[in-house]
Design a protein around this motif. Sequence first.
Motif, PDB file in Angstrom:
ATOM      1  N   GLU A 157      35.715  39.702 -33.515  1.00  0.00           N
ATOM      2  CA  GLU A 157      36.994  39.003 -33.348  1.00  0.00           C
ATOM      3  C   GLU A 157      37.318  38.912 -31.859  1.00  0.00           C
ATOM      4  N   ARG A 158      37.712  37.728 -31.440  1.00  0.00           N
ATOM      5  CA  ARG A 158      37.981  37.504 -30.016  1.00  0.00           C
ATOM      6  C   ARG A 158      39.287  36.735 -29.833  1.00  0.00           C
ATOM      7  N   LYS A 159      39.755  36.737 -28.593  1.00  0.00           N
ATOM      8  CA  LYS A 159      40.911  35.929 -28.230  1.00  0.00           C
ATOM      9  C   LYS A 159      40.528  35.096 -27.011  1.00  0.00           C
ATOM     10  N   ALA A 160      41.170  33.953 -26.897  1.00  0.00           N
ATOM     11  CA  ALA A 160      40.929  33.064 -25.766  1.00  0.00           C
ATOM     12  C   ALA A 160      42.048  33.215 -24.750  1.00  0.00           C
ATOM     13  N   ILE A 161      41.673  33.228 -23.485  1.00  0.00           N
ATOM     14  CA  ILE A 161      42.622  33.276 -22.384  1.00  0.00           C
ATOM     15  C   ILE A 161      42.359  32.063 -21.507  1.00  0.00           C
ATOM     16  N   VAL A 162      43.355  31.204 -21.352  1.00  0.00           N
ATOM     17  CA  VAL A 162      43.220  30.044 -20.476  1.00  0.00           C
ATOM     18  C   VAL A 162      44.090  30.281 -19.246  1.00  0.00           C
ATOM     19  N   VAL A 163      43.485  30.144 -18.073  1.00  0.00           N
ATOM     20  CA  VAL A 163      44.215  30.306 -16.815  1.00  0.00           C
ATOM     21  C   VAL A 163      44.305  28.936 -16.148  1.00  0.00           C
ATOM     22  N   LYS A 164      45.530  28.468 -15.989  1.00  0.00           N
ATOM     23  CA  LYS A 164      45.748  27.184 -15.347  1.00  0.00           C
ATOM     24  C   LYS A 164      46.302  27.425 -13.947  1.00  0.00           C
ATOM     25  N   GLY A 165      45.619  26.912 -12.954  1.00  0.00           N
ATOM     26  CA  GLY A 165      46.023  27.136 -11.572  1.00  0.00           C
ATOM     27  C   GLY A 165      44.882  27.766 -10.795  1.00  0.00           C
ATOM     28  N   ARG A 166      45.063  27.889  -9.507  1.00  0.00           N
ATOM     29  CA  ARG A 166      43.991  28.382  -8.640  1.00  0.00           C
ATOM     30  C   ARG A 166      44.120  29.873  -8.396  1.00  0.00           C
ATOM     31  N   MET A 167      43.011  30.601  -8.637  1.00  0.00           N
ATOM     32  CA  MET A 167      42.972  32.033  -8.342  1.00  0.00           C
ATOM     33  C   MET A 167      42.089  32.256  -7.107  1.00  0.00           C
ATOM     34  N   PRO A 168      42.391  33.288  -6.300  1.00  0.00           N
ATOM     35  CA  PRO A 168      41.602  33.527  -5.087  1.00  0.00           C
ATOM     36  C   PRO A 168      40.165  33.915  -5.378  1.00  0.00           C
ATOM     37  N   LYS A 169      39.903  34.531  -6.539  1.00  0.00           N
ATOM     38  CA  LYS A 169      38.551  34.894  -6.953  1.00  0.00           C
ATOM     39  C   LYS A 169      38.558  35.121  -8.463  1.00  0.00           C
ATOM     40  N   GLU A 170      37.361  35.248  -9.008  1.00  0.00           N
ATOM     41  CA  GLU A 170      37.248  35.467 -10.448  1.00  0.00           C
ATOM     42  C   GLU A 170      37.370  36.959 -10.767  1.00  0.00           C
ATOM     43  N   PRO A 171      37.998  37.319 -11.878  1.00  0.00           N
ATOM     44  CA  PRO A 171      38.048  38.732 -12.267  1.00  0.00           C
ATOM     45  C   PRO A 171      36.671  39.204 -12.723  1.00  0.00           C
ATOM     46  N   TYR A 172      36.395  40.480 -12.540  1.00  0.00           N
ATOM     47  CA  TYR A 172      35.125  41.022 -13.031  1.00  0.00           C
ATOM     48  C   TYR A 172      35.153  41.022 -14.562  1.00  0.00           C
ATOM     49  N   LEU A 173      33.989  40.804 -15.151  1.00  0.00           N
ATOM     50  CA  LEU A 173      33.894  40.723 -16.609  1.00  0.00           C
ATOM     51  C   LEU A 173      33.151  41.931 -17.169  1.00  0.00           C
ATOM     52  N   LEU A 174      33.545  42.346 -18.359  1.00  0.00           N
ATOM     53  CA  LEU A 174      32.906  43.445 -19.057  1.00  0.00           C
ATOM     54  C   LEU A 174      31.975  42.895 -20.134  1.00  0.00           C
ATOM     55  N   LYS A 175      31.341  43.781 -20.865  1.00  0.00           N
ATOM     56  CA  LYS A 175      30.404  43.379 -21.919  1.00  0.00           C
ATOM     57  C   LYS A 175      31.113  42.532 -22.969  1.00  0.00           C
ATOM     58  N   GLN A 176      30.440  41.486 -23.422  1.00  0.00           N
ATOM     59  CA  GLN A 176      30.951  40.562 -24.444  1.00  0.00           C
ATOM     60  C   GLN A 176      32.171  39.769 -23.967  1.00  0.00           C
ATOM     61  N   GLU A 177      32.335  39.622 -22.639  1.00  0.00           N
ATOM     62  CA  GLU A 177      33.371  38.759 -22.072  1.00  0.00           C
ATOM     63  C   GLU A 177      32.681  37.577 -21.387  1.00  0.00           C
ATOM     64  N   TYR A 178      33.172  36.378 -21.648  1.00  0.00           N
ATOM     65  CA  TYR A 178      32.520  35.172 -21.140  1.00  0.00           C
ATOM     66  C   TYR A 178      33.562  34.200 -20.591  1.00  0.00           C
ATOM     67  N   TYR A 179      33.110  33.341 -19.687  1.00  0.00           N
ATOM     68  CA  TYR A 179      34.049  32.360 -19.141  1.00  0.00           C
ATOM     69  C   TYR A 179      33.300  31.106 -18.716  1.00  0.00           C
ATOM     70  N   PHE A 180      34.011  30.011 -18.663  1.00  0.00           N
ATOM     71  CA  PHE A 180      33.515  28.798 -18.016  1.00  0.00           C
ATOM     72  C   PHE A 180      34.698  27.898 -17.710  1.00  0.00           C
ATOM     73  N   ARG A 181      34.470  26.918 -16.886  1.00  0.00           N
ATOM     74  CA  ARG A 181      35.544  26.036 -16.427  1.00  0.00           C
ATOM     75  C   ARG A 181      35.811  24.953 -17.464  1.00  0.00           C
ATOM     76  N   LEU A 182      37.077  24.851 -17.888  1.00  0.00           N
ATOM     77  CA  LEU A 182      37.463  23.793 -18.815  1.00  0.00           C
ATOM     78  C   LEU A 182      37.596  22.459 -18.105  1.00  0.00           C
ATOM     79  N   ASN A 183      38.237  22.492 -16.945  1.00  0.00           N
ATOM     80  CA  ASN A 183      38.416  21.302 -16.111  1.00  0.00           C
ATOM     81  C   ASN A 183      38.697  21.776 -14.684  1.00  0.00           C
ATOM     82  N   GLN A 184      39.097  20.872 -13.820  1.00  0.00           N
ATOM     83  CA  GLN A 184      39.284  21.229 -12.413  1.00  0.00           C
ATOM     84  C   GLN A 184      40.389  22.253 -12.199  1.00  0.00           C
ATOM     85  N   GLU A 185      41.348  22.324 -13.106  1.00  0.00           N
ATOM     86  CA  GLU A 185      42.483  23.221 -12.880  1.00  0.00           C
ATOM     87  C   GLU A 185      42.561  24.388 -13.851  1.00  0.00           C
TER      88      GLU A 185
END
Length: 347
Positions: A157-185
Amino acid sequence: MKMNKALAQEIADKVMNVIPYNVNIMDEIGLIIGSGDPERMGTYHQGAVSAIEQGTIVSIYESEGASKPGVNIPIHFRDRIIGVIGISGDPNIVGPFAELVRVTAELLINQELLFRERRIQEQMKEEFLYQWVFRSGDYDTAIINNGEALGINLALERKAIVVKGRMPKEPYLLKQEYYFRLNQESMLYVVPNDSDIVKRIEAIQSSNPIRIGVGGRYTLVSKSVEEARRAIEISERIDLPQTICVYQELKFIDYLTNKDISFEEITNFFKELDENPKGQELTETLICYIKNSGDMNAISKELHIHRNSLAYRLQRIEVLTNKNPKNFMDLFQLFTGYILYKMQKQP
């Protein structure tokens, strides 16, 4: 693996930075594909052909036609000859460099292979993530197997987190955590339900304004992704001030504009209260609280109970629903659920 011209020329250039002799790189059929002498590019090297046929170092001591003196060393990759490296010059002089040159070439080839494999793996993973998070139907055997091949457990079971806006860097990820860019923002993070990634994102947040949409917990990730995006959309449309937008807290607003959204968790709560005398007390307290605009004295007087008893009942409502009647947004949801329950109840 086959050597391409770019890799062959890179090997030739690197080796020639170390030894003062011309170097030719030939492919698996003896064609020169990298060289310190541009005029020899694209021609066959007879010494390389011999080295491929014999599977060993071939030395040429005298010029014969296009062949010049030098040594030709087969390049092995996974127990297979994939090319030849030739060093021009007197074999007695350039011969001692042969093993060093071969090892250097094979190291560069292995590095290139690892880079290619990593790039292919990342590309496959990105394509899979895209298919996974937007898949609306149940997972079939094929997608489950593809996930397992990439180390992704689709049964979790997972949850989705969408971050809209610019961050100074990406957060570190743990096991079974994944990310990709949805769009430019916007960035999408898909994480296990107990992940604290929102805290990690907050920890690196700069002065740039961002919104964080949080979806519910599901095995079918696409549902949580839609909720996380919708939470941000609702917050922006009605100008809510918070950075973290939890869909579960905004779901009732979605219901007001979309009748396809279920509101069962609140209506079922009132149904359960209605079937129990003690529960009916809580419903009566809530309605009295709303009618008297939260005036504790007026409510206590109307219900004929002490303020402490009133406070206890309100606390019980919060414990049972996870919604605080003293919070306007929570109260609005409770009242909306009550109205829906009464409207749906059979007369």
